[in-house]
Write a protein that holds these residues in place. Structure first.
Motif, PDB file in Angstrom:
ATOM      1  N   TRP A  60     -22.963  24.225 -68.925  1.00 51.25           N
ATOM      2  CA  TRP A  60     -23.273  24.845 -67.639  1.00 51.25           C
ATOM      3  C   TRP A  60     -24.789  25.079 -67.552  1.00 51.25           C
ATOM      4  N   VAL A  61     -25.365  24.641 -66.443  1.00 46.68           N
ATOM      5  CA  VAL A  61     -26.826  24.693 -66.302  1.00 46.68           C
ATOM      6  C   VAL A  61     -27.289  26.114 -66.003  1.00 46.68           C
ATOM      7  N   ASP A  62     -28.248  26.590 -66.780  1.00 46.37           N
ATOM      8  CA  ASP A  62     -28.799  27.931 -66.646  1.00 46.37           C
ATOM      9  C   ASP A  62     -30.082  27.888 -65.817  1.00 46.37           C
ATOM     10  N   LYS A 113     -25.705   9.730 -65.000  1.00 46.61           N
ATOM     11  CA  LYS A 113     -25.686  11.115 -65.454  1.00 46.61           C
ATOM     12  C   LYS A 113     -25.430  11.108 -66.949  1.00 46.61           C
ATOM     13  N   LEU A 114     -26.407  11.540 -67.736  1.00 45.12           N
ATOM     14  CA  LEU A 114     -26.305  11.497 -69.192  1.00 45.12           C
ATOM     15  C   LEU A 114     -25.801  12.827 -69.744  1.00 45.12           C
ATOM     16  N   ILE A 115     -24.973  12.741 -70.762  1.00 43.02           N
ATOM     17  CA  ILE A 115     -24.456  13.921 -71.452  1.00 43.02           C
ATOM     18  C   ILE A 115     -24.815  13.791 -72.928  1.00 43.02           C
ATOM     19  N   GLY A 116     -25.603  14.724 -73.422  1.00 43.86           N
ATOM     20  CA  GLY A 116     -25.988  14.704 -74.828  1.00 43.86           C
ATOM     21  C   GLY A 116     -24.938  15.344 -75.708  1.00 43.86           C
ATOM     22  N   THR A 117     -24.759  14.782 -76.882  1.00 46.01           N
ATOM     23  CA  THR A 117     -23.846  15.372 -77.872  1.00 46.01           C
ATOM     24  C   THR A 117     -24.612  15.831 -79.113  1.00 46.01           C
ATOM     25  N   LYS A 118     -25.563  15.015 -79.532  1.00 43.34           N
ATOM     26  CA  LYS A 118     -26.420  15.401 -80.665  1.00 43.34           C
ATOM     27  C   LYS A 118     -27.745  15.968 -80.177  1.00 43.34           C
ATOM     28  N   CYS A 119     -28.223  15.499 -79.028  1.00 39.81           N
ATOM     29  CA  CYS A 119     -29.415  16.076 -78.416  1.00 39.81           C
ATOM     30  C   CYS A 119     -28.966  17.205 -77.485  1.00 39.81           C
ATOM     31  N   ASN A 120     -29.859  17.763 -76.697  1.00 41.44           N
ATOM     32  CA  ASN A 120     -29.476  18.808 -75.753  1.00 41.44           C
ATOM     33  C   ASN A 120     -28.459  18.261 -74.746  1.00 41.44           C
ATOM     34  N   HIS A 121     -27.580  19.109 -74.281  1.00 45.26           N
ATOM     35  CA  HIS A 121     -26.447  18.682 -73.457  1.00 45.26           C
ATOM     36  C   HIS A 121     -26.887  17.943 -72.200  1.00 45.26           C
ATOM     37  N   ASP A 122     -28.002  18.346 -71.586  1.00 38.34           N
ATOM     38  CA  ASP A 122     -28.468  17.706 -70.353  1.00 38.34           C
ATOM     39  C   ASP A 122     -29.248  16.426 -70.609  1.00 38.34           C
ATOM     40  N   ALA A 123     -29.487  16.108 -71.884  1.00 41.26           N
ATOM     41  CA  ALA A 123     -30.261  14.918 -72.265  1.00 41.26           C
ATOM     42  C   ALA A 123     -31.656  14.936 -71.662  1.00 41.26           C
ATOM     43  N   GLY A 143     -41.819  30.154 -59.595  1.00 38.23           N
ATOM     44  CA  GLY A 143     -41.288  28.860 -60.020  1.00 38.23           C
ATOM     45  C   GLY A 143     -39.897  28.953 -60.595  1.00 38.23           C
ATOM     46  N   VAL A 144     -39.294  27.778 -60.883  1.00 39.23           N
ATOM     47  CA  VAL A 144     -37.943  27.739 -61.420  1.00 39.23           C
ATOM     48  C   VAL A 144     -37.814  26.568 -62.389  1.00 39.23           C
ATOM     49  N   ALA A 145     -36.991  26.759 -63.419  1.00 34.03           N
ATOM     50  CA  ALA A 145     -36.634  25.682 -64.350  1.00 34.03           C
ATOM     51  C   ALA A 145     -35.142  25.777 -64.610  1.00 34.03           C
ATOM     52  N   VAL A 146     -34.456  24.632 -64.582  1.00 33.07           N
ATOM     53  CA  VAL A 146     -33.015  24.609 -64.816  1.00 33.07           C
ATOM     54  C   VAL A 146     -32.712  23.766 -66.047  1.00 33.07           C
ATOM     55  N   GLY A 147     -31.775  24.247 -66.871  1.00 36.84           N
ATOM     56  CA  GLY A 147     -31.395  23.525 -68.088  1.00 36.84           C
ATOM     57  C   GLY A 147     -30.332  24.297 -68.845  1.00 36.84           C
ATOM     58  N   ASP A 148     -29.507  23.580 -69.565  1.00 35.06           N
ATOM     59  CA  ASP A 148     -28.417  24.188 -70.328  1.00 35.06           C
ATOM     60  C   ASP A 148     -28.951  24.570 -71.710  1.00 35.06           C
ATOM     61  N   TYR A 149     -29.507  25.758 -71.814  1.00 38.68           N
ATOM     62  CA  TYR A 149     -30.199  26.133 -73.052  1.00 38.68           C
ATOM     63  C   TYR A 149     -29.252  26.430 -74.207  1.00 38.68           C
ATOM     64  N   ASP A 150     -27.971  26.742 -73.922  1.00 40.78           N
ATOM     65  CA  ASP A 150     -27.034  27.042 -75.007  1.00 40.78           C
ATOM     66  C   ASP A 150     -25.995  25.941 -75.201  1.00 40.78           C
ATOM     67  N   HIS A 187     -28.112  33.398 -67.217  1.00 42.91           N
ATOM     68  CA  HIS A 187     -27.152  32.577 -67.960  1.00 42.91           C
ATOM     69  C   HIS A 187     -25.977  32.223 -67.059  1.00 42.91           C
ATOM     70  N   ASN A 188     -25.647  30.943 -66.983  1.00 43.09           N
ATOM     71  CA  ASN A 188     -24.525  30.466 -66.191  1.00 43.09           C
ATOM     72  C   ASN A 188     -23.232  30.751 -66.947  1.00 43.09           C
ATOM     73  N   LEU A 189     -22.397  31.592 -66.388  1.00 41.94           N
ATOM     74  CA  LEU A 189     -21.165  32.007 -67.055  1.00 41.94           C
ATOM     75  C   LEU A 189     -20.041  30.995 -66.890  1.00 41.94           C
ATOM     76  N   GLY A 190     -20.213  30.005 -66.011  1.00 44.45           N
ATOM     77  CA  GLY A 190     -19.217  28.957 -65.864  1.00 44.45           C
ATOM     78  C   GLY A 190     -18.112  29.249 -64.886  1.00 44.45           C
ATOM     79  N   ASN A 191     -18.171  30.386 -64.225  1.00 47.57           N
ATOM     80  CA  ASN A 191     -17.138  30.748 -63.245  1.00 47.57           C
ATOM     81  C   ASN A 191     -17.747  31.000 -61.870  1.00 47.57           C
ATOM     82  N   GLY A 192     -18.870  30.336 -61.631  1.00 53.55           N
ATOM     83  CA  GLY A 192     -19.568  30.530 -60.366  1.00 53.55           C
ATOM     84  C   GLY A 192     -20.502  31.709 -60.370  1.00 53.55           C
ATOM     85  N   LYS A 193     -20.678  32.328 -61.538  1.00 53.93           N
ATOM     86  CA  LYS A 193     -21.516  33.522 -61.629  1.00 53.93           C
ATOM     87  C   LYS A 193     -22.581  33.362 -62.710  1.00 53.93           C
ATOM     88  N   PHE A 194     -23.661  34.112 -62.538  1.00 53.09           N
ATOM     89  CA  PHE A 194     -24.751  34.161 -63.502  1.00 53.09           C
ATOM     90  C   PHE A 194     -24.940  35.600 -63.968  1.00 53.09           C
TER      91      PHE A 194
END
Length: 619
Positions: free
Chosen positions: A184-186, A537-547, A173-180, A199-206
């Motif tokens: 960038w979605v991990d 497309k929601l962007i969280g600022t106080k909640c998690n970034h992916d909302a 299985g797989v789960a995607v989410g910006d945990y930090d 961890h998504n490094l933000g430059n096209g690499k994990f």
């Protein structure tokens, strides 16, 4: 043309016995009723001799439930086109099967649509298994997952190696989410022998950070369904990881299951002991703590003390609207769980009390994938669960008490039509953009030779699509045919996971189906109904970034539609983060209300339709 609705040649005969258990119980109930009536009758005769004016007793008829009639003429013509090869998808799932019939080979792997490079397009990750140790064919290399970058038009490029994801293990299985919360979605991938976090490094690499994060589990784990959720509303995504059964090659061989008494076959899960799932709390700093035991998600058999769960699906959803995420877990051959959030870091398991643990007669089913949605466009919540062959798809519908459910699959038109197929992936989505959530299942059997044992079964099976004729107000769901949506959608495959996303930017939702031991099926939605739509497309600022966990309500044309921001749905899979609202012929939106994780509300007006709108949480 493939028939998407397999059934006996005599349709009336099939409908007459679509649920043998129901009819059998009704028949036994009738016998009991006759005995009771005989006793009553004797008493009545005696009573009439004494008091001639006594009223005759009333008899209540007993009958099996039937699906309500629906207007099939209303089903729209929406074609799905197979573009797998044309889109550049060359992936083939490797189950590792070599003849020993090891159970994980039959269960397949999932997939995920997500925007890993933040270019606004939905990319595709396909999870893979690999060869078993000592059984790598000559000239072959261990297989890996595949990451495909979307160019924005629905064409994909394989970037697995350059992204650092060419890692071989037996994935499920797989789960995607910006945990930090870095934007960038991990990616988290479950599997046989433990799990992996990238961890998504933000430059096209994990970069794999499993050991440092502490979320790998045990080498003895067979992890399956997984989900990023913020269960304590602290603004950081925590991680739920479902485990299936206690399994090893040695245990599997010792059980030695044979489908016909002679031929080695995949053993049913009831032959294997259950397991505990895991819950990891996000401590920040890319570290997690295993809180599985103290959180209350480890359920034991009260008689034996052994783990009960055999998790294959999870639906994170706030059942009672208190602002705290709950977890509904689909278990295979044992009762389903509902972990109700106690708002103090712990959960209470209330599946049986809520009516979701069993079927209508107190029996367990072979539950696989799961999804939850407000498909009636009101406060009612539906929980759909794909079950084993000869078991109907479940559709648990909330009642006056939001945590009480009744299985309404039969009256809603899903039950009888879904009975024969073996359902794995399942999700709600509005494929025709009319404002009502429809339902799709990915199907396929476990045994290649099943048709020799059960004539009504086949190894390769078509998907099923149910059109929502108005959420119970205009007739429930209608089973869609190949004539209405094209033969490609109903191509028989060994279906397992499934997910949806708008891969080409035209506003409608496209679909991918995975299969075990074969290529996926990528289907472009070619609807030409001219309906309007809105994507948020929601962007969280106080909640998690992916909302993740937020609810969005759109009021337009007299309807109020609700969607949860939740990629976790189906079987071992993840769908896109943006939420899509079909508007039909309505060309404007009156109001958008967002309920952010934790309960904060935001109202947005003056939104134009037929576009994707980005909404940031107020700081």
């Amino acid at each position: 043309m493939n028939n998407p609705n397999p059934k006996p040649t005599n349709e009336q005969e099939e409908l007459a016995h679509y649920d043998d258990k129901v009819i059998g119980r009704a028949f036994r109930g009738s016998l009991i009723a006759l005995v009771v009536l005989a006793v009553i009758g004797g008493g009545v005769v005696f009573w009439l001799k004494r008091k001639p004016k006594a009223a005759a007793p009333k008899m209540t008829a007993i009958s099996a439930p039937v699906a309500q009639a629906t207007a099939k003429a209303g089903v729209p013509a929406v074609k799905f086109t197979d573009i797998t090869t044309a889109a550049g998808i060359t992936f083939v799932h490797n189950s590792g099967a070599y003849g020993d019939k090891l159970l994980p080979e039959s269960m397949g792997s999932g997939c995920a649509f997500f925007d890993f490079d933040n270019d606004g397009d939905q990319d595709l990750l396909l999870v893979n298994s690999t060869y078993w140790p000592g059984h790598i064919p000559a000239g072959k290399q261990p297989t890996t997952m595949a990451l495909y970058r979307n160019d924005g038009t629905g064409r994909f490029e394989d970037v697995t190696s350059s992204a650092g994801l060419a890692v071989s293990f037996y994935g499920t299985g797989v789960a995607v989410g910006d945990y930090d919360n870095d934007g960038w979605v991990d990616v988290f991938v479950s599997g046989v022998g433990g799990s992996h976090l990238f961890h998504n490094l933000g430059n096209g690499k994990f970069a794999e950070v499993t050991m440092d994060a502490g979320v790998g589990g045990s080498a003895a784990d067979w992890s399956t369904t997984c989900a990023w959720v913020d269960y304590d509303n602290d603004g950081k995504l925590d991680l739920f990881v479902g485990n299936y059964v206690k399994w090893s090659k040695e245990i599997d061989a010792e059980l030695g299951f044979k489908i016909d008494g002679k031929t080695r076959a995949y053993g049913p899960p009831m032959n294997f002991q259950g397991t505990f799932s895991r819950l990891y709390h996000n401590d920040g700093g890319e570290r997690f703590t295993d809180v599985s035991e103290k959180s209350g998600i480890q359920i034991k058999n009260p008689a034996t003390g052994v783990p009960v769960g055999k998790a294959l699906g999870v639906a994170p959803v706030d059942l009672d609207g208190d602002g705290w995420i709950d977890l509904v877990v689909a278990n295979d051959t044992v009762q389903n769980f509902i972990f109700h959030n106690n708002r103090n870091g712990t959960f209470s398991e209330v599946g049986a009390l809520s009516g979701v643990a069993f079927d209508s007669y107190g029996n367990t089913r072979g539950a696989m994938g799961i999804d939850a949605a407000r498909y009636r466009n009101d406060a009612t919540l539906g929980i759909a669960i794909g079950n084993f062959a000869n078991e109907m798809t479940a559709l648990y519908v909330s009642q006056r008490d939001a945590t009480n459910f009744t299985d309404e699959a039969i009256p809603e038109g899903i039950g009888p039509a879904s009975r024969l197929l073996l359902k794995f992936g399942i999700f709600f989505f509005d494929y025709d953009l009319d404002g009502w959530l429809d339902l799709l299942t990915a199907n396929g059997h476990l045994e290649e030779e099943i048709s020799k044992i059960q004539k009504s079964q086949s190894y390769l099976q078509p998907a099923q699509l149910f059109w929502n004729a108005g959420g119970g107000k205009r007739g429930g769901f209608v089973n869609v045919t190949a004539e209405q949506s094209g033969a490609d959608l109903f191509k028989p495959i060994v279906g397992r996971g499934c997910a949806f996303a708008d891969i080409d930017g035209d506003g409608d939702l496209d679909v991918v189906l995975t299969q075990t031991g074969g290529p996926p099926l990528l289907l472009r939605n070619d609807q030409k109904l001219g309906y309007h739509w809105l994507r948020l497309k929601l962007i969280g600022t106080k909640c998690n970034h992916d909302a993740i966990g937020a609810w969005v309500k759109v009021r337009a044309g007299g309807l109020t539609q609700s969607r949860q921001v939740m990629p976790t749905r189906s079987y071992l899979s993840q769908s896109e983060l943006p939420v899509t609202f079909g508007l039909g012929k309505v060309d404007h939106v009156d109001e958008v209300e967002i309920i952010w994780p934790g309960g904060e509300k935001q109202t947005v007006t003056d939104i134009r339709v037929d576009r994707t709108v980005r909404v940031e949480q107020p700081r």
